[in-house]
Design an enzyme around this catalytic site. Structure first.
Site, short mmCIF file in Angstrom:
data_model
loop_
_atom_site.label_atom_id
_atom_site.label_comp_id
_atom_site.label_asym_id
_atom_site.label_seq_id
_atom_site.Cartn_x
_atom_site.Cartn_y
_atom_site.Cartn_z
N ASP A 68 0.82 -1.21 0.00
CA ASP A 68 0.00 0.00 0.00
C ASP A 68 0.85 1.26 0.00
O ASP A 68 2.04 1.22 0.28
CB ASP A 68 -0.87 0.03 1.26
N LYS A 90 -2.48 4.03 -3.69
CA LYS A 90 -2.99 5.24 -4.32
C LYS A 90 -1.83 6.18 -4.58
O LYS A 90 -1.11 6.57 -3.67
CB LYS A 90 -3.98 5.89 -3.35
N MET A 203 -8.09 8.02 9.09
CA MET A 203 -8.18 8.68 7.78
C MET A 203 -8.94 9.99 7.93
O MET A 203 -9.83 10.31 7.15
CB MET A 203 -8.87 7.76 6.78
#
Lengths: 288, 288
Positions: A68, A90, A203
């Protein structure tokens, strides 16, 4: 060797195509060759020395590692030199790999007999999308396990030098996310943040101010203590203390990512003190 | 060398005496000799290979280790041969050391220049009574830090092969205890266990049935899925699945200690599926 899928551009509908690919590949459900297996490994909050010994062993055995965005390069350094490393996170300004595509590539690698590590920041069991990957592996008959990691809230507590629960003040710890994905019910943080509770918002960077505004609008006291821990455990780590009202009103400054936000709502019956008498000892071993 | 306090019997009031001792010793507030320091180290759920690398380093540097009941002997084996090991946990049928006494002995050892590890099962920040020990160390001017550990809920998820949060079903995880100590407010588990929530009940063995009865009495659905994980991560580990009603009615059998009990209340809008389309990709990197 397994090279991972090519990273070329396509039109919209890529996600749907990936989902279909998973369905097709799972439908075949051949068991993988001997040795093919998948471990969903918690990389911890960032710093390599918060890896567990078990995670370290899996990294050293892995033939291929899918990792990740938030995984520190130092964690990957524990892998074998010849292990393949595939980034599935991402990129800045780009969307993440669609989950069905990740499911497909980890299953495909294990089918080829690879020892696959799916390396996830924090603990795979907490906001780690592990359910989908477990289901994909099981549908394909591939052995799969979860290797726990230190979750962000624990790392934030270490950064603060302050625990998440405090006797007589907070007896419950709620882990939640500030944002929801399309189709998801919005978590009702105001309902969860009750007296006697610490709320840890994962987050939380982007939605920090909006989340605080919602909590204040739901009549939570603006005086509640808020701690913002950015990049817990790594060099960029920073810690800030403020109040719910200040955060809601934009007076707490911008919040960098990744951030864990703690909101503490001590019990009305609070009164933790070093002087509080312990229950009387009834056995020899606890005598002074 | 530091021998720890003698374990002889005394009359009642030992706890109060210990508290007074802490107050007196803290009042002096001399800084410790160079090198004296305290680390509150998470030993993880039991098995030695779920220690973090950082915890391992602290164990290997420690001059003296004060450890709890649930810490596996294999974890202590990582310590130096000449390190002193002092048990400060609860013996079967006996009360635990009073917390003020633990505060006093760790501070006393650090004052003598010892590198002290206070080894706690799980994560020191989660139901670990860390606040008292941090306060005692700071009041004495002794450097102190928290070294995170894998908490029981994470280990239980690994044992189950199932995460604690599942996309579209559970977006919040509540960690709480089933029992309260004298003077503590009782945690309102029924209020915390909302749709979209997983409730992880720590130290839940003894009060398992009573807790389930309270939840059912508070109108929570008896059909909610309950998972009981006993001795997560160690050889004695066992896993049982039942329902809230069955547990409340005593039909789930006795629950051995230590147990972590998970109650899952999926969101009404549940509908997690491998087929759920991902949001469309807007960047090249997520294309298939």
């Amino acid at each position: 060797v397994f090279d991972g899928p090519p990273r070329r551009a396509t039109a919209q509908g890529a996600a749907r195509a990936a989902a279909a690919m998973v369905r097709q590949s799972l439908a075949r459900s051949r068991p993988g060759p001997v040795g093919g297996r998948i471990a969903l490994v918690g990389a911890g909050p960032g710093t390599a020395d918060l890896l567990t010994l078990r995670a370290l062993r899996h990294l050293q055995e892995a033939d291929v590692i899918f990792y990740d965005r938030l995984v520190d390069p130092a964690v990957l350094d524990f892998a074998r030199r010849d292990a393949e490393r595939v980034f599935v996170g991402k990129e800045v300004g780009a969307s993440a790999w669609p989950q069905p595509r990740i499911d497909a590539v980890i299953v495909a690698a294990a089918r080829r007999g690879k020892r696959v590590v799916r390396l996830k920041s924090g603990d795979p069991s907490i906001f780690g999308r592990a359910a989908e990957e477990l289901a994909a592996a099981r549908a394909a008959g591939i052995p799969v396990e979860i290797v726990p990691g230190i979750t962000a809230a624990s790392a934030a507590a270490a950064a603060l030098g302050r625990p998440l629960t405090e006797r007589g003040e907070t007896g419950a710890l709620v882990l939640a996310t500030a944002t929801r994905r399309p189709g998801e019910p919005a978590p009702d943080l105001a309902a969860q943040l009750r007296p006697g509770t610490t709320l840890a918002i994962y987050m939380g960077a982007q939605a920090a101010e909006a989340t605080a505004r919602r909590l204040v609008a739901a009549d939570l006291p603006g005086t509640l203590e808020v701690e913002i821990v950015v990049a817990a455990s790594i060099a960029a780590q920073s810690v800030r203390r403020t109040t719910l009202a200040a955060l809601a009103e934009g007076r707490a400054g911008p919040v960098a990512s990744p951030a864990l936000i703690l909101v503490r709502y001590p019990s009305a019956a609070a009164g933790r003190s070093m002087d509080t008498a312990e229950p009387a000892c009834r056995a020899a071993v606890c005598a002074v």
